[in-house]
Design a protein around this motif. Structure first.
Motif, PDB file in Angstrom:
ATOM      1  N   UNK A  74       3.253  -7.818   1.824  1.00  7.57           N
ATOM      2  CA  UNK A  74       3.144  -6.824   0.758  1.00  7.57           C
ATOM      3  C   UNK A  74       2.024  -5.824   0.977  1.00  7.57           C
ATOM      4  N   UNK A  75       1.394  -5.848   2.141  1.00  6.00           N
ATOM      5  CA  UNK A  75       0.363  -4.869   2.477  1.00  6.00           C
ATOM      6  C   UNK A  75       0.407  -4.622   3.975  1.00  6.00           C
ATOM      7  N   UNK A  76       0.132  -3.395   4.377  1.00  6.18           N
ATOM      8  CA  UNK A  76       0.144  -3.046   5.797  1.00  6.18           C
ATOM      9  C   UNK A  76      -1.144  -3.473   6.493  1.00  6.18           C
ATOM     10  N   UNK A  77      -2.253  -3.406   5.761  1.00  2.00           N
ATOM     11  CA  UNK A  77      -3.566  -3.719   6.324  1.00  2.00           C
ATOM     12  C   UNK A  77      -4.349  -4.540   5.305  1.00  2.00           C
ATOM     13  N   UNK A  78      -5.086  -5.527   5.800  1.00  2.00           N
ATOM     14  CA  UNK A  78      -5.991  -6.270   4.927  1.00  2.00           C
ATOM     15  C   UNK A  78      -7.414  -6.110   5.434  1.00  2.00           C
ATOM     16  N   UNK A  79      -8.283  -5.524   4.605  1.00  2.00           N
ATOM     17  CA  UNK A  79      -9.707  -5.507   4.890  1.00  2.00           C
ATOM     18  C   UNK A  79     -10.243  -6.918   4.670  1.00  2.00           C
ATOM     19  N   UNK A  80     -11.112  -7.380   5.557  1.00  2.00           N
ATOM     20  CA  UNK A  80     -11.572  -8.764   5.424  1.00  2.00           C
ATOM     21  C   UNK A  80     -13.032  -8.900   5.840  1.00  2.00           C
ATOM     22  N   UNK A  81     -13.791  -9.582   4.997  1.00  2.00           N
ATOM     23  CA  UNK A  81     -15.177  -9.902   5.328  1.00  2.00           C
ATOM     24  C   UNK A  81     -15.292 -11.327   5.834  1.00  2.00           C
ATOM     25  N   UNK A  82     -14.157 -11.921   6.160  1.00  2.00           N
ATOM     26  CA  UNK A  82     -14.101 -13.263   6.721  1.00  2.00           C
ATOM     27  C   UNK A  82     -12.896 -13.315   7.662  1.00  2.00           C
TER      28      UNK A  82
END
Length: 316
Positions: A74-82
């Motif tokens: 459901x999303x093209x990109x996931x920003x992640x701090x882990x």
């Protein structure tokens, strides 16, 4: 120390101004794509979208809540701090992505230091050990006042503020500070970084945690009313984070759906992001990874090498 960090980051930003020129900027053509995930990484991604003229729906819901959407397609990109959690975690997002047929690129883009934030008028808790942070934040601990930490400190309740469930920053903080213990549930939480900073700025007994870039980018008069804390005697500077001396350092990532990356606008955005990440980090108050990491990351994306970066994880 806040003034020292601010000055250092401002100087670094000035040095990289020329590197962030229009060259290589994207056209932003095509249907808007979707980016979810980390509130910590969101300012970096927002800068990239605005600076290089891309159109995307961007939300900040926390890294792990973002993985829920990302691994469901459901999303093209996931920003992640882990890094994307695997079988060692309570939720195996690597398996969830695999089961849903979501192949992905794991792309490190910067370095963060989770900083402990206090009110500027708090002149006693300027240096806390990881053990003291554990005792302050652990649900099982009997610590409730500053004097419980040090008898010479005020006999006043410590008021805690932090990130909610679903935040990658919270997860990393729990791992690094609490180990196998449970975090207390009587703290006030928000994914809105400015709100989080404001709470501490209005409370001399307040204590919180957030990414160094979020702390340094805090706006307005709030910024003058907060300060950060040494951890085990070490400041969360770029050099200390890169060397691994600062105990709460961690890499930042974007995860890209491999099918989405075939779209011209998504592929162009990710390429632009990777081409400019090293230069942009100081401008958004985060730290740079070693140059060779950026080179390797760009090569992995160009080669279409999906999945977690085993070599990166072996080193980190």
């Amino acid at each position: 120390m806040r003034k020292t960090l601010t000055a250092a980051l401002a100087a670094a930003a000035a040095l990289t101004l020329g590197a962030c020129s229009d060259s290589g900027s994207g056209s932003g053509s095509g249907e808007a794509f979707t980016i979810t995930g980390s509130s910590t990484v969101e300012p970096i991604t927002r800068y990239m979208l605005n600076r290089y003229n891309f159109d995307a729906e961007l939300e900040a819901v926390g890294s792990t809540d973002g993985f829920d959407k990302f691994c469901a397609g459901d999303a093209d990109i996931n920003d992640a701090s882990v890094a994307i959690p695997g079988s060692e975690s309570s939720i195996d997002y690597q398996a969830q992505c695999a089961e849903a047929g979501v192949d992905f690129f794991e792309l490190p883009i910067g370095l963060d230091a989770i900083t402990i934030v206090k009110h500027a008028d708090n002149d006693w808790a300027t240096d806390l050990t990881v053990e003291q942070l554990h005792d302050i934040w652990s649900k099982e601990s009997t610590v409730t006042t500053w004097s419980d930490i040090d008898p010479s400190w005020p006999n006043e309740k410590i008021n805690l503020y932090g990130r909610p469930t679903g935040s990658g920053t919270l997860g990393v903080f729990e791992d690094m500070v609490l180990g196998n213990d449970t975090i207390r549930d009587d703290y006030q939480s928000s994914d809105d970084i400015q709100e989080l900073s404001t709470w501490v700025s209005e409370d001399v007994n307040g204590l919180s945690f957030m990414g160094i870039g979020n702390y340094l980018a805090t706006e307005g008069t709030v910024r003058n009313k907060i300060d950060n804390v040494l951890v085990d005697g070490i400041a969360p500077t770029a050099d200390e984070a890169k060397s691994g001396n600062y105990p709460l350092s961690r890499p930042l990532f974007i995860y890209v759906n491999a099918e989405s990356a075939k779209k011209d606008n998504v592929g162009e955005f990710v390429t632009t992001y990777l081409d400019n990440a090293e230069a942009v980090m100081p401008r958004v108050y985060f730290y740079q990874l070693p140059e060779e990491v950026y080179d390797a990351t760009k090569q992995r994306f160009a080669d279409g090498t999906t999945g977690i970066d085993e070599q990166w994880h072996a080193l980190n």
